[in-house]
Design a protein around this motif. Structure first.
Motif, PDB file in Angstrom:
ATOM      1  N   GLY A  30       0.813  -1.220   0.000  1.00  0.00           N
ATOM      2  CA  GLY A  30       0.000   0.000   0.000  1.00  0.00           C
ATOM      3  C   GLY A  30       0.838   1.257   0.000  1.00  0.00           C
ATOM      4  O   GLY A  30       0.530   2.229  -0.714  1.00  0.00           O
ATOM      5  N   ALA A  31       1.919   1.261   0.790  1.00  0.00           N
ATOM      6  CA  ALA A  31       2.779   2.441   0.834  1.00  0.00           C
ATOM      7  C   ALA A  31       3.464   2.677  -0.502  1.00  0.00           C
ATOM      8  O   ALA A  31       3.606   3.829  -0.946  1.00  0.00           O
ATOM      9  CB  ALA A  31       3.816   2.285   1.947  1.00  0.00           C
ATOM     10  N   VAL A  32       3.906   1.599  -1.151  1.00  0.00           N
ATOM     11  CA  VAL A  32       4.544   1.757  -2.466  1.00  0.00           C
ATOM     12  C   VAL A  32       3.563   2.366  -3.464  1.00  0.00           C
ATOM     13  O   VAL A  32       3.908   3.277  -4.235  1.00  0.00           O
ATOM     14  CB  VAL A  32       5.074   0.393  -2.961  1.00  0.00           C
ATOM     15  N   ALA A  36       3.999   6.029  -5.021  1.00  0.00           N
ATOM     16  CA  ALA A  36       4.137   6.131  -6.478  1.00  0.00           C
ATOM     17  C   ALA A  36       3.110   7.094  -7.065  1.00  0.00           C
ATOM     18  O   ALA A  36       3.431   7.907  -7.960  1.00  0.00           O
ATOM     19  CB  ALA A  36       3.996   4.751  -7.109  1.00  0.00           C
ATOM     20  N   LEU A  37       1.875   7.039  -6.565  1.00  0.00           N
ATOM     21  CA  LEU A  37       0.843   7.953  -7.060  1.00  0.00           C
ATOM     22  C   LEU A  37       1.168   9.400  -6.698  1.00  0.00           C
ATOM     23  O   LEU A  37       0.997  10.316  -7.526  1.00  0.00           O
ATOM     24  CB  LEU A  37      -0.523   7.553  -6.485  1.00  0.00           C
ATOM     25  N   LEU A  38       1.645   9.611  -5.470  1.00  0.00           N
ATOM     26  CA  LEU A  38       2.017  10.972  -5.075  1.00  0.00           C
ATOM     27  C   LEU A  38       3.202  11.478  -5.888  1.00  0.00           C
ATOM     28  O   LEU A  38       3.237  12.650  -6.289  1.00  0.00           O
ATOM     29  CB  LEU A  38       2.365  10.997  -3.579  1.00  0.00           C
ATOM     30  N   ALA A  39       4.175  10.593  -6.126  1.00  0.00           N
ATOM     31  CA  ALA A  39       5.339  11.004  -6.917  1.00  0.00           C
ATOM     32  C   ALA A  39       4.938  11.398  -8.327  1.00  0.00           C
ATOM     33  O   ALA A  39       5.427  12.395  -8.886  1.00  0.00           O
ATOM     34  CB  ALA A  39       6.364   9.864  -6.949  1.00  0.00           C
ATOM     35  N   ARG A  40       4.012  10.646  -8.919  1.00  0.00           N
ATOM     36  CA  ARG A  40       3.555  10.985 -10.270  1.00  0.00           C
ATOM     37  C   ARG A  40       2.776  12.300 -10.271  1.00  0.00           C
ATOM     38  O   ARG A  40       2.952  13.137 -11.153  1.00  0.00           O
ATOM     39  CB  ARG A  40       2.681   9.854 -10.811  1.00  0.00           C
ATOM     40  N   PRO A  48      13.511   9.379  -2.783  1.00  0.00           N
ATOM     41  CA  PRO A  48      13.483  10.129  -1.515  1.00  0.00           C
ATOM     42  C   PRO A  48      12.259   9.829  -0.663  1.00  0.00           C
ATOM     43  O   PRO A  48      12.231  10.173   0.525  1.00  0.00           O
ATOM     44  CB  PRO A  48      13.474  11.595  -1.977  1.00  0.00           C
ATOM     45  N   ALA A  49      11.259   9.176  -1.246  1.00  0.00           N
ATOM     46  CA  ALA A  49      10.058   8.836  -0.488  1.00  0.00           C
ATOM     47  C   ALA A  49      10.149   7.453   0.141  1.00  0.00           C
ATOM     48  O   ALA A  49       9.208   7.021   0.817  1.00  0.00           O
ATOM     49  CB  ALA A  49       8.830   8.906  -1.399  1.00  0.00           C
ATOM     50  N   ALA A  50      11.263   6.753  -0.047  1.00  0.00           N
ATOM     51  CA  ALA A  50      11.403   5.396   0.494  1.00  0.00           C
ATOM     52  C   ALA A  50      11.232   5.326   2.011  1.00  0.00           C
ATOM     53  O   ALA A  50      10.691   4.332   2.522  1.00  0.00           O
ATOM     54  CB  ALA A  50      12.759   4.813   0.086  1.00  0.00           C
TER      55      ALA A  50
END
Length: 637
Positions: A30-32, A36-40, A48-50
């Motif tokens: 879920g976090a990935v 990923a959606l926020l990064a896009r 950096p969001a890892a």
């Protein structure tokens, strides 16, 4: 197939491991997806969001406060702690010496805050791992806002997964634990039947050990049911308490009869079947205490550190933090000599040695298990990394399965869990285009350095002796037994059955704690360990069984405590306990007349007396399966 399924269910009574694995897998996945959606949407890089993914995983695994409100507070504090670790790491990654010093300090701090219970453990791990991710990924200060957003998103995912998608369900957990208990009763019966079918010539050490393991598993499940029921006073809960104890004692008697013959006076198998049927019915109707109603006073008392060691002036938490600091402080430069890029594996290997163990022996065993698991995982990673290379869809599926299996195995075997994690890393490196046999070999070498330094630090830097810890646990057990005997001797004991039951449960819990503390010396690995100490631990833990049996018999026959012979025996046992705890020879001068008392109460009092005699008289005396000798004659167990 049914028996195999039943065995799996019994090994995870309330689906705790299954739930933990599901939570961890859902949190990571879920976090990935969220990151990923926020990064896009924001046009940012995903690396950096890892730390947000790390927060989601640790939030579901390590945030274990009793109430939902407490868990939300811990997650909120965890967001601040994680962001603080990322901020420090991003500011220091260009200054290598400063970042390495900060890494060592973070390891020491994360170890020290374990003293504050589950919240301290969670916050320490969040801060340490977030700092590590910052220096590993070289997160720039200009991107901290994006990392902070990802950390908050990870905390939200953790909260949703833990309390909404895969919540604790006390009623269902209790019913499943009761079902698992019934399954374990069946396992004891089958193991006992196997011993009987083999005949006298077939009773070897392996059969005894297997039967003993089944009985210990039954006792652990019994304690789990007691813990889930808590202090509930409703009639159904009390009935379930009594049925569980009755079934445990009956199953143990079957085991003892299988080993010692038909001289054991106890229930028949038909009577046990009836108890099991009643147990199933009670398990369907009872309701455990709801979340937040339980008394949150933990039994994890602070150690008084009254050892005769030179380090006795240090608290156990400070001692462990200093050990972790020294170990990681040595692992960083030595790891850098082996690899300037992968040095952190040595440092983390040294750090995790101190995440849970309380003694030097426990630390050495945990480090050895980590190294062995890493080695096995490296071999498996080589095979899977090669087989799945060039098939990212297959590798992603393998990653999900690997995360789930590794988390599930944490409660079964740390070795297998570490093997799974190393295998996952191999797949991740292949997806990143960095996979090679040399990388996995380097991981094994760096891990070996870390666990070796951790073991050395545990043994040389303010060491905590496992033998001293075992002696403390033995003393605690005898102290609880003394309290139980005093409760029995109280003229008003029959009017307070709950106090009597709680006192007996406390003895059984201390016996269980002793088994756990003694494990590194009695059975660190299969086939290894001190047989003498193992026999002594079995003798001591049999006191818990006798206390539970006495509590049950006295509850069924309250008038027995008014018999003069019983009261004299209780006084004699109290004197024996006092003499044994003070290491005096006076214990042998206090006779116990229990052989003159008819019935199970006299038998249990005499059994306790013989155990105490053997402990003070002959430390190397052996004890039969599941507890003390069940015959009514003879001095030795």
């Amino acid at each position: 197939m049914e028996r195999a399924v039943a065995r799996i269910v019994a090994s995870d009574p309330s689906h705790q491991r299954l739930r933990m694995a599901a939570r961890g897998t859902l949190a990571v996945g879920g976090a990935v997806v969220v990151v990923a959606l926020l990064a896009r949407a924001l046009g940012q890089s995903i690396l950096p969001a890892a730390p947000g993914v790390v927060v989601a995983m640790i939030g579901t695994m390590a945030v274990n406060d009793e109430s939902r409100r407490a868990r939300m507070i811990t997650l909120g504090l965890g967001v601040l702690t994680a962001f603080g670790g990322v901020a420090v790491g991003s500011l220091l990654f260009d200054a290598s010496i400063a970042s390495h010093v900060a890494f060592v300090a973070a390891a020491g701090a994360a170890t020290y805050v374990q003293r504050y219970g589950p919240r301290g453990m969670a916050l320490g791990m969040l801060g340490f791992m977030s700092y590590f991710m910052a220096i590993f990924l070289r997160i720039p200060a200009s991107g901290l806002w994006w990392t902070a957003l990802a950390v908050c998103a990870g905390a939200v995912v953790a909260g949703v997964v833990k309390d909404v998608l895969v919540p604790d369900r006390p009623v269902g957990d209790l019913r499943r634990t009761v079902d698992a208990f019934v399954t374990r009763v069946g396992q004891v019966r089958r193991a006992a039947d196997q011993v009987v079918r083999d005949g006298d010539d077939g009773i070897d050490g392996r059969r005894r050990s297997r039967l003993r393991r089944k009985i210990l598993g039954l006792r652990e499940t019994e304690l789990a049911i007691d813990g889930q029921l808590g202090d509930s006073d409703d009639e159904t809960s009390l009935r379930l308490h009594d049925l569980v104890l009755h079934a445990t004692l009956a199953a143990e008697a079957l085991g003892e009869r299988a080993v010692h013959g038909a001289s054991v006076p106890d229930l028949t198998e038909d009577e046990l079947d009836q108890i099991v049927a009643e147990l199933r019915e009670a398990g369907r109707t009872v309701r455990p205490e709801e979340e937040g109603q339980r008394d949150e006073t933990d039994s994890d008392d602070e150690d008084s550190a009254e050892d005769d060691e030179p380090s006795s002036r240090l608290s156990p938490d400070l001692r462990k933090a200093l050990q972790a600091t020294v170990a990681t402080g040595l692992a960083v430069p030595i790891g850098l000599l082996v690899s300037t890029q992968r040095w952190y594996w040595a440092a983390i290997g040294a750090f995790v040695v101190f995440t849970r163990p309380a003694t030097a022996a426990e630390s050495v065993v945990r480090g050895s298990e980590r190294l062995l698991g890493t080695t096995i995982g490296a071999a498996a990673g080589m095979a899977l990394g090669t087989a799945g290379s060039g098939h990212p869809d297959v590798q992603l599926v393998l990653l999900g399965v690997g995360v789930f299996v590794s988390l599930y195995l944490f409660g079964v075997s740390y070795i297998l869990a570490m093997a799974g994690i190393t295998t996952i890393l191999a797949i991740v490196y292949d997806l990143m285009g960095q996979f090679s046999g040399q990388v996995l070999e380097l991981r094994v070498a760096e891990t070996a350095i870390g666990v070796a330094l951790g073991g050395v630090a545990a043994m040389l830097v303010f060491p905590t002796s496992s033998r001293n810890k075992i002696r403390e646990s033995e003393s605690d057990l005898l102290e609880e037994l003394q309290s139980f005997i005093d409760t029995l001797a109280d003229p008003d004991a029959t009017r307070r059955p709950r106090d009597l039951r709680d006192a007996a449960r406390a003895v059984e819990q201390k016996a269980h704690d002793l088994r756990l503390v003694a494990a590194p010396l009695t059975q660190p690995f299969p086939g290894i360990g001190s047989g003498r100490r193992r026999r002594r631990v079995v003798m001591l833990t049999a006191l818990g069984r006798s206390a539970r049996q006495l509590a049950r018999e006295v509850s069924a026959d309250p008038g027995s405590l008014r018999e003069a012979a019983v009261r004299e025996d209780l006084e004699a046992l109290s004197c024996r306990l006092a003499a044994l705890r003070s290491e005096s020879d006076a214990a042998q001068q206090v006779p116990v007349r229990a052989a003159q008392i008819d019935g199970p109460i006299g038998r249990e009092l005499h059994r306790i007396a013989r155990i105490l005699d053997s402990l003070s008289d002959d430390p190397e005396a052996t004890t039969p399966l599941g507890g003390a000798d069940t015959t009514t004659t003879g001095h030795r167990i």
